[in-house]
Design a protein around this motif. Structure first.
Motif, PDB file in Angstrom:
ATOM      1  N   TYR A 235       0.965  -1.201  -0.177  1.00  0.00           N
ATOM      2  CA  TYR A 235       0.076  -0.036  -0.135  1.00  0.00           C
ATOM      3  C   TYR A 235       0.715   1.284   0.009  1.00  0.00           C
ATOM      4  CZ  TYR A 235      -3.716   3.386   1.208  1.00  0.00           C
ATOM      5  OH  TYR A 235      -4.735   4.409   1.534  1.00  0.00           O
ATOM      6  N   ASN A 236       1.809   1.237   0.862  1.00  0.00           N
ATOM      7  CA  ASN A 236       2.774   2.352   0.999  1.00  0.00           C
ATOM      8  C   ASN A 236       3.546   2.675   0.060  1.00  0.00           C
ATOM      9  OD1 ASN A 236       1.822   3.676   3.648  1.00  0.00           O
ATOM     10  ND2 ASN A 236       2.755   1.999   4.776  1.00  0.00           N
ATOM     11  N   ARG A 237       3.996   1.604  -0.420  1.00  0.00           N
ATOM     12  CA  ARG A 237       5.183   1.375  -1.544  1.00  0.00           C
ATOM     13  C   ARG A 237       4.759   1.049  -3.070  1.00  0.00           C
ATOM     14  NH1 ARG A 237       9.628   4.248   0.519  1.00  0.00           N
ATOM     15  NH2 ARG A 237       9.706   4.073   2.782  1.00  0.00           N
ATOM     16  N   LEU A 352      -7.843  16.247   5.704  1.00  0.00           N
ATOM     17  CA  LEU A 352      -6.802  16.547   4.537  1.00  0.00           C
ATOM     18  C   LEU A 352      -6.208  14.997   4.304  1.00  0.00           C
ATOM     19  CD1 LEU A 352      -5.791  18.670   2.761  1.00  0.00           C
ATOM     20  CD2 LEU A 352      -3.892  18.904   4.322  1.00  0.00           C
ATOM     21  N   PHE A 353      -5.898  14.415   5.366  1.00  0.00           N
ATOM     22  CA  PHE A 353      -5.303  13.143   5.199  1.00  0.00           C
ATOM     23  C   PHE A 353      -6.192  12.080   4.618  1.00  0.00           C
ATOM     24  CE2 PHE A 353      -4.789   9.005   7.977  1.00  0.00           C
ATOM     25  CZ  PHE A 353      -3.508   8.578   7.309  1.00  0.00           C
ATOM     26  N   LYS A 354      -7.691  12.078   4.862  1.00  0.00           N
ATOM     27  CA  LYS A 354      -8.465  11.085   4.459  1.00  0.00           C
ATOM     28  C   LYS A 354      -8.607  11.688   2.923  1.00  0.00           C
ATOM     29  CE  LYS A 354     -10.710  10.144   8.908  1.00  0.00           C
ATOM     30  NZ  LYS A 354     -11.869  10.258   9.609  1.00  0.00           N
ATOM     31  N   GLY A 355      -8.756  12.848   2.588  1.00  0.00           N
ATOM     32  CA  GLY A 355      -9.079  13.243   1.446  1.00  0.00           C
ATOM     33  C   GLY A 355      -7.802  12.774   0.279  1.00  0.00           C
ATOM     34  N   ARG A 359      -8.546   9.610  -2.442  1.00  0.00           N
ATOM     35  CA  ARG A 359      -8.327  10.016  -4.038  1.00  0.00           C
ATOM     36  C   ARG A 359      -7.238   8.909  -4.555  1.00  0.00           C
ATOM     37  NH1 ARG A 359      -4.374  12.573  -7.155  1.00  0.00           N
ATOM     38  NH2 ARG A 359      -3.047  12.927  -5.359  1.00  0.00           N
ATOM     39  N   LEU A 360      -6.371   8.513  -3.940  1.00  0.00           N
ATOM     40  CA  LEU A 360      -5.237   7.598  -4.345  1.00  0.00           C
ATOM     41  C   LEU A 360      -5.790   6.256  -4.349  1.00  0.00           C
ATOM     42  CD1 LEU A 360      -1.758   8.780  -3.157  1.00  0.00           C
ATOM     43  CD2 LEU A 360      -2.759   8.784  -5.410  1.00  0.00           C
ATOM     44  N   ASP A 361      -6.682   5.878  -3.394  1.00  0.00           N
ATOM     45  CA  ASP A 361      -7.149   4.662  -3.078  1.00  0.00           C
ATOM     46  C   ASP A 361      -8.126   4.318  -4.326  1.00  0.00           C
ATOM     47  OD1 ASP A 361      -6.034   4.111  -0.835  1.00  0.00           O
ATOM     48  OD2 ASP A 361      -8.210   4.077   0.263  1.00  0.00           O
ATOM     49  N   LYS A 362      -8.958   5.259  -4.896  1.00  0.00           N
ATOM     50  CA  LYS A 362      -9.649   5.189  -5.863  1.00  0.00           C
ATOM     51  C   LYS A 362      -8.728   4.849  -7.484  1.00  0.00           C
ATOM     52  CE  LYS A 362     -13.649   7.564  -4.007  1.00  0.00           C
ATOM     53  NZ  LYS A 362     -14.413   8.958  -4.226  1.00  0.00           N
ATOM     54  N   LYS A 363      -7.847   5.653  -7.327  1.00  0.00           N
ATOM     55  CA  LYS A 363      -7.133   5.758  -8.260  1.00  0.00           C
ATOM     56  C   LYS A 363      -6.167   4.318  -8.661  1.00  0.00           C
ATOM     57  CE  LYS A 363      -5.165   9.300  -9.961  1.00  0.00           C
ATOM     58  NZ  LYS A 363      -3.923  10.551 -10.058  1.00  0.00           N
ATOM     59  N   ARG A 364      -5.802   3.613  -7.416  1.00  0.00           N
ATOM     60  CA  ARG A 364      -4.845   2.759  -7.385  1.00  0.00           C
ATOM     61  C   ARG A 364      -5.618   1.229  -7.291  1.00  0.00           C
ATOM     62  NH1 ARG A 364       0.537   5.203  -4.454  1.00  0.00           N
ATOM     63  NH2 ARG A 364       0.879   6.638  -6.088  1.00  0.00           N
ATOM     64  N   SER A 369      -9.015   1.284   4.743  1.00  0.00           N
ATOM     65  CA  SER A 369      -9.849   0.616   6.138  1.00  0.00           C
ATOM     66  C   SER A 369      -9.390  -0.654   5.880  1.00  0.00           C
ATOM     67  CB  SER A 369     -11.148   0.807   6.010  1.00  0.00           C
ATOM     68  OG  SER A 369     -11.814   0.510   4.701  1.00  0.00           O
ATOM     69  N   GLU A 370      -9.221  -1.172   4.959  1.00  0.00           N
ATOM     70  CA  GLU A 370      -8.892  -2.940   4.866  1.00  0.00           C
ATOM     71  C   GLU A 370      -7.269  -3.014   5.088  1.00  0.00           C
ATOM     72  OE1 GLU A 370     -10.162  -4.789   1.394  1.00  0.00           O
ATOM     73  OE2 GLU A 370     -12.472  -4.632   1.680  1.00  0.00           O
ATOM     74  N   THR A 371      -6.632  -2.412   4.652  1.00  0.00           N
ATOM     75  CA  THR A 371      -5.174  -2.221   4.894  1.00  0.00           C
ATOM     76  C   THR A 371      -4.674  -2.082   6.281  1.00  0.00           C
ATOM     77  OG1 THR A 371      -4.969  -1.722   2.676  1.00  0.00           O
ATOM     78  CG2 THR A 371      -2.918  -1.834   4.091  1.00  0.00           C
TER      79      THR A 371
END
Length: 377
Positions: A235-237, A352-355, A359-364, A369-371
């Motif tokens: 997720y991070n990398r 801001l963190f959640k935003g 955005r990246l969760d949808k793109k990637r 919440s699962e990770t």
């Protein structure tokens, strides 16, 4: 630290860092926003002889804490070892013998370009070409491909005792300047007196050209920038594959066991994503025969700073950190409440963190919440 004063830093006198854009500064931690702009395309000498450098040196001789060095002061105030201290402790034998006004650059940091195969959450287009492609902004940066600039760098750093080489990803095979720079040290005979320190994301195991060159250097330290395992690592990398990285880690360990001048270290970026799991990661490193990681708090992405979490999650994180047997893990709790820059960032930090996450969760195709279920209130 030395007779020069507790706050003294040699990097102001003998350090030179060249980042992905070719910007010059005393070291990779120095805040570029707090200094005039210098670029290697204008020549190293312009930076060396600048009023800024002279003023910074005087501040350290007066045992002051320059504002541009805040990342080191923050680490030290949290009880963690800073780059300033690491550089001195690892290199005191030659640093204490230097004539500061005469001996040139001994500690040299270089990012030859921003070519990288990952788009890590804590990174961005300035240091990753994969981020450039994903965001469709920024540019591929490759200042070292200019022959005159490359030679100017070498002429001003050819007596270096420590080379700190980062990326992008330094072990990618599609550029030559990195290897050519090392070859010049070998050909001059300086390599036998020079240490190399790498920072790599662990996705690429270096080819034989690198390993053969390294045999000529006094010492090579390969820092794996890894701050979690499994799905959380992926997720991070993004878009790294953990199994491939784990296989490379084992190859790096094997290389270190076979070559006396090569060692492996780890760097753990303390962020809103990773801080809860720091103790688990230390335990994993121990089980895998790896050294304890160096801890450093995230920079440049303030909305990923550990203090961005709400009070309920902060308390949960602090409780988890204190369960660790490792004292350095305990110290990380200070970052939960650290005013790193301006508190107005963090007053609205949670949203801001959640935003940025959403955005990246949808793109990637990822899901925070699962990770990281432990970090969801």
């Amino acid at each position: 630290m030395t007779e020069r004063g507790d706050n003294f830093c040699y990097n102001a006198f003998t350090g030179l860092d060249v980042n992905q854009r070719g910007s010059l500064r005393p070291c990779c931690k120095f805040d570029l926003q707090s200094m005039p702009a210098f670029n290697i395309s204008d020549g190293v000498e312009k930076y060396t002889n600048s009023k800024f450098v002279k003023r910074l040196q005087k501040q350290f001789l007066d045992n002051k804490r320059p504002d541009g060095c805040s990342r080191c002061w923050d680490d030290e105030d949290a009880g963690l070892e800073s780059k300033r201290q690491i550089d001195y402790n690892n290199n005191k034998d030659f640093l204490d013998t230097l004539e500061l006004s005469k001996d040139g650059y001994s500690i040299v940091g270089i990012a030859f370009n921003n070519l990288c195969n990952l788009a890590c959450r804590i990174c961005g287009p300035w240091a990753s070409s994969t981020w450039v492609a994903e965001e469709r902004k920024g540019a591929i940066l490759n200042w070292s491909s200019n022959e005159q600039t490359f030679l100017d760098l070498y002429e001003n750093t050819k007596d270096a005792k420590l080379l700190e080489i980062v990326g992008g990803e330094p072990f990618l095979k599609n550029f030559d300047e990195h290897k050519e720079y090392l070859k010049l040290f070998v050909e001059s005979g300086q390599a036998k007196d020079t240490h190399i320190h790498y920072v790599t994301n662990g996705t690429v195991f270096p080819d034989e050209t690198f390993t053969n060159l390294w045999k000529e250097f006094e010492h090579v330290d390969i820092t794996l920038s890894i701050d979690d395992t499994g799905k959380r690592f992926e997720y991070n990398r993004y878009p790294a594959n953990w199994e491939e990285v784990y296989s490379n880690i084992k190859q790096f360990q094997k290389l270190s066991s076979e070559e006396q001048n090569i060692e492996i270290s780890l760097s753990f970026t303390v962020s809103a994503f990773t801080i809860y799991y720091a103790g688990d990661f230390v335990n994993w490193c121990e089980a895998e025969g790896l050294p304890q990681p160096w801890f450093g708090v995230v920079s440049l992405r303030d909305y990923y700073h550990p203090s961005v979490h709400n009070d309920i999650i902060k308390q949960k994180i602090e409780d988890k950190l204190m369960l660790s047997d490792n004292v350095d893990v305990h110290k990380l709790k200070d970052f939960l409440y650290k005013d790193k820059s301006a508190m107005d960032i963090f007053n609205n930090g949670d949203s801001l963190f959640k935003g940025y996450i959403d955005r990246l969760d949808k793109k990637r195709g990822q899901l925070f919440s699962e990770t990281f279920p432990e970090l969801v209130a």
